[in-house]
Design a protein around this motif. Structure first.
Motif, PDB file in Angstrom:
ATOM      1  N   GLU A  59      19.701  -7.016   0.996  1.00  0.00           N
ATOM      2  CA  GLU A  59      19.537  -6.197   2.204  1.00  0.00           C
ATOM      3  C   GLU A  59      18.354  -6.678   3.040  1.00  0.00           C
ATOM      4  O   GLU A  59      18.453  -6.816   4.257  1.00  0.00           O
ATOM      5  CB  GLU A  59      19.296  -4.733   1.826  1.00  0.00           C
ATOM      6  CG  GLU A  59      20.518  -4.052   1.269  1.00  0.00           C
ATOM      7  CD  GLU A  59      20.243  -2.594   0.896  1.00  0.00           C
ATOM      8  OE1 GLU A  59      19.571  -1.888   1.663  1.00  0.00           O
ATOM      9  OE2 GLU A  59      20.702  -2.165  -0.176  1.00  0.00           O
ATOM     10  N   CYS A  65      14.312  -2.621 -12.359  1.00  0.00           N
ATOM     11  CA  CYS A  65      15.248  -2.175 -11.316  1.00  0.00           C
ATOM     12  C   CYS A  65      16.638  -2.815 -11.441  1.00  0.00           C
ATOM     13  O   CYS A  65      16.771  -4.033 -11.456  1.00  0.00           O
ATOM     14  CB  CYS A  65      14.655  -2.502  -9.949  1.00  0.00           C
ATOM     15  SG  CYS A  65      15.733  -2.002  -8.615  1.00  0.00           S
ATOM     16  N   LEU A  66      17.621  -1.963 -11.478  1.00  0.00           N
ATOM     17  CA  LEU A  66      18.998  -2.430 -11.579  1.00  0.00           C
ATOM     18  C   LEU A  66      19.492  -2.953 -10.222  1.00  0.00           C
ATOM     19  O   LEU A  66      20.380  -3.800 -10.159  1.00  0.00           O
ATOM     20  CB  LEU A  66      19.857  -1.236 -12.022  1.00  0.00           C
ATOM     21  CG  LEU A  66      21.306  -1.476 -12.276  1.00  0.00           C
ATOM     22  CD1 LEU A  66      21.485  -2.392 -13.468  1.00  0.00           C
ATOM     23  CD2 LEU A  66      22.007  -0.152 -12.542  1.00  0.00           C
ATOM     24  N   PRO A 112       6.727  -1.275  -2.755  1.00  0.00           N
ATOM     25  CA  PRO A 112       7.374  -0.072  -2.202  1.00  0.00           C
ATOM     26  C   PRO A 112       7.359   1.129  -3.145  1.00  0.00           C
ATOM     27  O   PRO A 112       7.273   2.265  -2.700  1.00  0.00           O
ATOM     28  CB  PRO A 112       8.816  -0.522  -1.946  1.00  0.00           C
ATOM     29  CG  PRO A 112       8.754  -2.010  -1.879  1.00  0.00           C
ATOM     30  CD  PRO A 112       7.631  -2.444  -2.760  1.00  0.00           C
ATOM     31  N   HIS A 142      20.235   4.489 -23.387  1.00  0.00           N
ATOM     32  CA  HIS A 142      19.912   3.869 -22.103  1.00  0.00           C
ATOM     33  C   HIS A 142      20.720   2.590 -21.895  1.00  0.00           C
ATOM     34  O   HIS A 142      21.286   2.357 -20.837  1.00  0.00           O
ATOM     35  CB  HIS A 142      18.411   3.571 -22.003  1.00  0.00           C
ATOM     36  CG  HIS A 142      18.079   2.720 -20.812  1.00  0.00           C
ATOM     37  ND1 HIS A 142      17.858   1.375 -20.899  1.00  0.00           N
ATOM     38  CD2 HIS A 142      18.022   3.016 -19.497  1.00  0.00           C
ATOM     39  CE1 HIS A 142      17.647   0.879 -19.696  1.00  0.00           C
ATOM     40  NE2 HIS A 142      17.736   1.856 -18.821  1.00  0.00           N
ATOM     41  N   GLU A 168      13.061  -2.853 -20.175  1.00  0.00           N
ATOM     42  CA  GLU A 168      14.348  -2.139 -20.281  1.00  0.00           C
ATOM     43  C   GLU A 168      14.828  -1.512 -18.970  1.00  0.00           C
ATOM     44  O   GLU A 168      15.996  -1.531 -18.646  1.00  0.00           O
ATOM     45  CB  GLU A 168      14.217  -0.964 -21.269  1.00  0.00           C
ATOM     46  CG  GLU A 168      13.894  -1.334 -22.676  1.00  0.00           C
ATOM     47  CD  GLU A 168      15.130  -1.601 -23.493  1.00  0.00           C
ATOM     48  OE1 GLU A 168      16.247  -1.488 -22.955  1.00  0.00           O
ATOM     49  OE2 GLU A 168      14.974  -1.943 -24.666  1.00  0.00           O
ATOM     50  N   TYR A 192       2.023  -0.315 -10.016  1.00  0.00           N
ATOM     51  CA  TYR A 192       2.575  -1.609  -9.586  1.00  0.00           C
ATOM     52  C   TYR A 192       1.747  -2.232  -8.464  1.00  0.00           C
ATOM     53  O   TYR A 192       1.568  -3.442  -8.416  1.00  0.00           O
ATOM     54  CB  TYR A 192       4.018  -1.441  -9.103  1.00  0.00           C
ATOM     55  CG  TYR A 192       4.954  -0.876 -10.145  1.00  0.00           C
ATOM     56  CD1 TYR A 192       5.086  -1.488 -11.388  1.00  0.00           C
ATOM     57  CD2 TYR A 192       5.703   0.262  -9.889  1.00  0.00           C
ATOM     58  CE1 TYR A 192       5.938  -0.979 -12.348  1.00  0.00           C
ATOM     59  CE2 TYR A 192       6.571   0.778 -10.840  1.00  0.00           C
ATOM     60  CZ  TYR A 192       6.685   0.158 -12.065  1.00  0.00           C
ATOM     61  OH  TYR A 192       7.526   0.665 -13.018  1.00  0.00           O
ATOM     62  N   THR A 236      13.242   3.281  -1.209  1.00  0.00           N
ATOM     63  CA  THR A 236      12.561   2.079  -1.672  1.00  0.00           C
ATOM     64  C   THR A 236      12.817   0.903  -0.722  1.00  0.00           C
ATOM     65  O   THR A 236      11.895   0.234  -0.282  1.00  0.00           O
ATOM     66  CB  THR A 236      13.096   1.700  -3.059  1.00  0.00           C
ATOM     67  OG1 THR A 236      14.521   1.708  -3.009  1.00  0.00           O
ATOM     68  CG2 THR A 236      12.625   2.658  -4.117  1.00  0.00           C
ATOM     69  N   ILE A 246      24.539   2.099   0.503  1.00  0.00           N
ATOM     70  CA  ILE A 246      24.830   2.849  -0.730  1.00  0.00           C
ATOM     71  C   ILE A 246      26.084   3.703  -0.547  1.00  0.00           C
ATOM     72  O   ILE A 246      26.933   3.772  -1.434  1.00  0.00           O
ATOM     73  CB  ILE A 246      23.628   3.720  -1.142  1.00  0.00           C
ATOM     74  CG1 ILE A 246      22.481   2.800  -1.532  1.00  0.00           C
ATOM     75  CG2 ILE A 246      23.981   4.613  -2.326  1.00  0.00           C
ATOM     76  CD1 ILE A 246      21.201   3.499  -1.770  1.00  0.00           C
TER      77      ILE A 246
END
Ligand code: HEM
Length: 335
Positions: free
Chosen positions: A286, A277-278, A212, A23, A274, A241, A170, A78
């Motif tokens: 945004e 969210c990237l 979200p 990962h 780990e 969450y 999201t 994106i």
């Protein structure tokens, strides 16, 4: 499909479902495209996309906000990040929406077909990059190596599909439901219109209040004792969450309130650890640019009908919401 042959690409994202050390290696590859420096350099492009979408919204006229405005933004960003040319964005969006809409029975297009079309489209972008590398994410991933090996075709495809799925629904969910929160709390909307410097803290509060992504399921890799309970190795744990973000032990007795000035705001909307969210800097950028541009044009927003939600348990976004926007310049006062 360009060659008429079905492709055997698994829709199962691999970064988000792998454990260390693989990962970590995979994440490092793609992190280059998501550093704070790289993301802040995207601001002019993000702003141009937001402005071009908002240009279609006029004050005083009822319009559909979720699909008609908000949904157009993250997918274009994106597509841009991946290096898709602007003339393909609408087509890209149609495939993207249909390919992730399988959890919602109201999405009519076949998700399999859309997924295949998107895969074929990614293939074309990869073929173009074979001849001419640029600095987009596809080029970065094509040159990347994990443990001395390049990514396989399927791994590359999974990466591209993951970015699309992770970054699209999201972010639009955050913006659409963040707007609903402002509509339902007119005094907060008024405060934000009068003081746009509150936009970054308002976005953190939207992330907390909206959550979200509602949950993620993970499996314990070893026995863990947590607050008097033992989670056994191999057991599934559902991380809620939304519940964590309304925890009174953390947010006190105002946990249920929407407060755009809340500080500190240690929400878990982007997860933690780990796999956190990237794309969080991109999502924040945004949302910030969206509300800066939106509130500079419209200081009043009202619902003119019901907010219809997607039938998804994980990212239950907004399918439709009709609004009327008002602008002080048009003589409409802030409520
Ligand atoms: C408001 C918008 C967003 C929210 C709420 C959100 C939330 C999340 C959550 C909860 C996770 C899982 C964390 C975990 O398993 O512990 C995640 C992972 C991820 N997100 Fe986001 N996300 C958003 C936007 C984005 C964007 C814009 C992108 C990129 C284009 C993105 C890319 C990713 C990726 C690649 C992962 C997997 C990271 C890993 O497994 O290491 N996300 N996100």
């Amino acid at each position: 499909m360009p060659d008429g042959k079905p492709r055997t690409v698994s829709p199962r994202p691999m970064l988000i479902t792998t454990d260390p050390p693989r990962h970590k290696a995979l994440r490092q590859l793609i992190s280059k495209g998501f550093t704070p420096k790289h993301i802040s350099a995207m601001e002019p492009d993000v702003r141009a996309i937001v402005r071009s979408v908002l240009d279609s919204a006029k004050p005083g006229i009822e319009l559909e906000y979720a699909e008609g405005i908000v949904a157009k933004i993250p997918v274009r960003i994106i597509a841009d990040l991946l290096g898709a040319p602007a003339e393909d964005w609408e087509q890209f969006r149609a495939w993207s929406d249909a390919s992730v809409g399988s959890a919602d029975p109201d999405v009519k297009l076949s998700s399999q077909e859309a997924f295949g079309a998107l895969t074929a489209y990614f293939r074309q972008l990869i073929d173009l990059r074979e001849q001419n590398r640029t600095n987009d994410l596809i080029s970065i991933l094509m040159d990347a190596e994990v443990e001395g090996e390049s990514l396989s075709h399927d791994e590359l495809m999974s990466f591209l599909h993951l970015l699309l799925v992770a970054g699209n629904e999201t972010t639009r969910n955050l913006i659409a439901l963040g707007t609903v929160a402002l509509i339902n709390h007119p005094e907060q909307l008024r405060m934000l219109v009068h003081d746009p410097s509150l936009i970054p803290t308002a976005i953190e509060e939207m992330l907390r209040y909206v959550s979200p992504v509602t949950h993620m399921t993970r499996w314990a890799t070893e026995d863990v004792d947590l607050r008097g309970k033992t989670i056994k190795k191999g057991q599934a744990v559902v991380l809620l969450y939304g519940a964590a973000n309304r925890d009174e032990e953390v947010f006190g007795d105002t946990a249920e309130q929407f407060d755009i000035t809340r500080r500190p705001n240690p929400h878990l909307a982007f997860g933690t650890g780990e796999h956190a969210c990237l794309g969080l800097s991109l999502a924040r950028l945004e949302a910030r640019v969206f509300f800066e541009e939106f509130l500079a044009r419209f200081d009043r927003v009202e619902l003119t009908g019901e907010v219809l939600r997607m039938r998804s348990t994980m990212v239950p976004g907004v399918r439709t919401m009709h609004v009327r926007l008002g602008s002080a310049n048009e003589g409409a006062a802030v409520r």
